[in-house]
Design a protein around this motif. Structure first.
Motif, short mmCIF file in Angstrom:
data_model
loop_
_atom_site.label_atom_id
_atom_site.label_comp_id
_atom_site.label_asym_id
_atom_site.label_seq_id
_atom_site.Cartn_x
_atom_site.Cartn_y
_atom_site.Cartn_z
N LYS A 60 -5.05 10.46 -49.36
CA LYS A 60 -3.64 10.09 -50.09
C LYS A 60 -2.51 9.86 -48.88
O LYS A 60 -1.33 9.72 -49.18
CB LYS A 60 -3.20 11.57 -50.32
N LYS A 61 -3.31 10.38 -47.69
CA LYS A 61 -1.33 10.39 -46.62
C LYS A 61 -1.33 9.20 -46.55
O LYS A 61 -0.45 8.34 -45.82
CB LYS A 61 -2.51 11.10 -44.71
N LEU A 62 -2.74 8.25 -45.87
CA LEU A 62 -2.16 6.22 -46.25
C LEU A 62 -1.51 6.18 -47.59
O LEU A 62 -0.74 4.95 -46.75
CB LEU A 62 -3.39 5.91 -45.77
N ASP A 63 -1.46 6.73 -48.04
CA ASP A 63 -0.37 6.14 -49.55
C ASP A 63 0.94 6.43 -49.78
O ASP A 63 1.91 5.65 -49.21
CB ASP A 63 -1.64 6.42 -50.59
N GLU A 64 0.89 7.33 -48.16
CA GLU A 64 2.16 8.10 -48.75
C GLU A 64 2.80 7.10 -47.10
O GLU A 64 3.87 6.87 -47.34
CB GLU A 64 2.02 9.52 -48.29
N VAL A 65 2.33 7.28 -45.99
CA VAL A 65 2.63 6.68 -44.68
C VAL A 65 2.81 4.60 -45.11
O VAL A 65 4.50 4.04 -45.52
CB VAL A 65 1.83 6.09 -43.23
N GLN A 66 2.33 4.02 -46.15
CA GLN A 66 2.14 3.03 -46.93
C GLN A 66 3.41 3.13 -47.43
O GLN A 66 4.27 1.96 -47.57
CB GLN A 66 1.04 2.14 -47.65
N GLY A 67 3.63 3.74 -48.28
CA GLY A 67 4.39 4.01 -49.29
C GLY A 67 6.20 3.83 -48.25
O GLY A 67 7.24 3.27 -48.65
N LEU A 68 6.29 4.83 -46.99
CA LEU A 68 7.58 4.98 -46.26
C LEU A 68 7.29 3.24 -45.46
O LEU A 68 8.99 3.45 -45.47
CB LEU A 68 7.17 5.70 -45.76
N LEU A 69 6.30 2.83 -44.96
CA LEU A 69 6.46 1.84 -44.25
C LEU A 69 7.58 0.43 -45.82
O LEU A 69 8.19 0.01 -44.86
CB LEU A 69 5.46 0.86 -44.25
N PHE A 70 6.83 0.82 -46.51
CA PHE A 70 7.12 -0.21 -47.46
C PHE A 70 8.67 -0.13 -47.81
O PHE A 70 9.61 -1.10 -47.92
CB PHE A 70 6.41 -0.95 -48.32
N SER A 71 9.14 1.09 -48.20
CA SER A 71 10.49 1.78 -48.55
C SER A 71 11.30 1.60 -47.72
O SER A 71 12.42 1.11 -48.00
CB SER A 71 10.01 3.20 -49.32
N ARG A 72 11.49 1.48 -46.61
CA ARG A 72 12.31 1.29 -45.17
C ARG A 72 12.49 -0.14 -45.21
O ARG A 72 13.08 -0.65 -44.15
CB ARG A 72 11.69 1.29 -44.08
N LYS A 73 11.56 -1.12 -45.35
CA LYS A 73 11.80 -2.21 -45.17
C LYS A 73 12.70 -2.97 -46.01
O LYS A 73 13.24 -4.33 -46.13
CB LYS A 73 10.40 -3.37 -44.91
N ALA A 74 13.10 -2.21 -47.56
CA ALA A 74 13.38 -3.30 -48.60
C ALA A 74 14.65 -2.69 -48.22
O ALA A 74 15.08 -2.65 -47.72
CB ALA A 74 12.46 -2.08 -50.22
#
Length: 74
Positions: A60-74
């Motif tokens: 769950k935490k890894l999914d949250e971190v991944q979501g943060l990383l990709f939303s910042r790049k967009a």
């Protein structure tokens, strides 16, 4: 092949019945992954969970971190 699968399922069911254990399948609300719980039939005590609660929380935490990383790049 089907006979082998049927026999394997029967053996597993026999084992759990003799050892007074139950096996429950569910889907984790947090991750959407399949969870298997093995419990003592008489007390309801959780003996084993696959994957463990720690692994589910880590996913769950890894999914949250991944979501943060990709939303910042967009």
């Amino acid at each position: 092949m089907r006979d082998q699968v049927d026999q394997a399922v029967k053996n597993i069911n026999d084992f759990f019945q003799m050892s007074r254990r139950t096996m429950q399948f569910s889907v984790s609300e947090n991750t959407g992954k399949m969870v298997i719980e093995i419990k003592d039939e008489t007390t309801g005590e959780l003996i084993r969970q696959i994957p463990s609660e720690e692994i589910l929380q880590l996913e769950k935490k890894l999914d949250e971190v991944q979501g943060l990383l990709f939303s910042r790049k967009a």
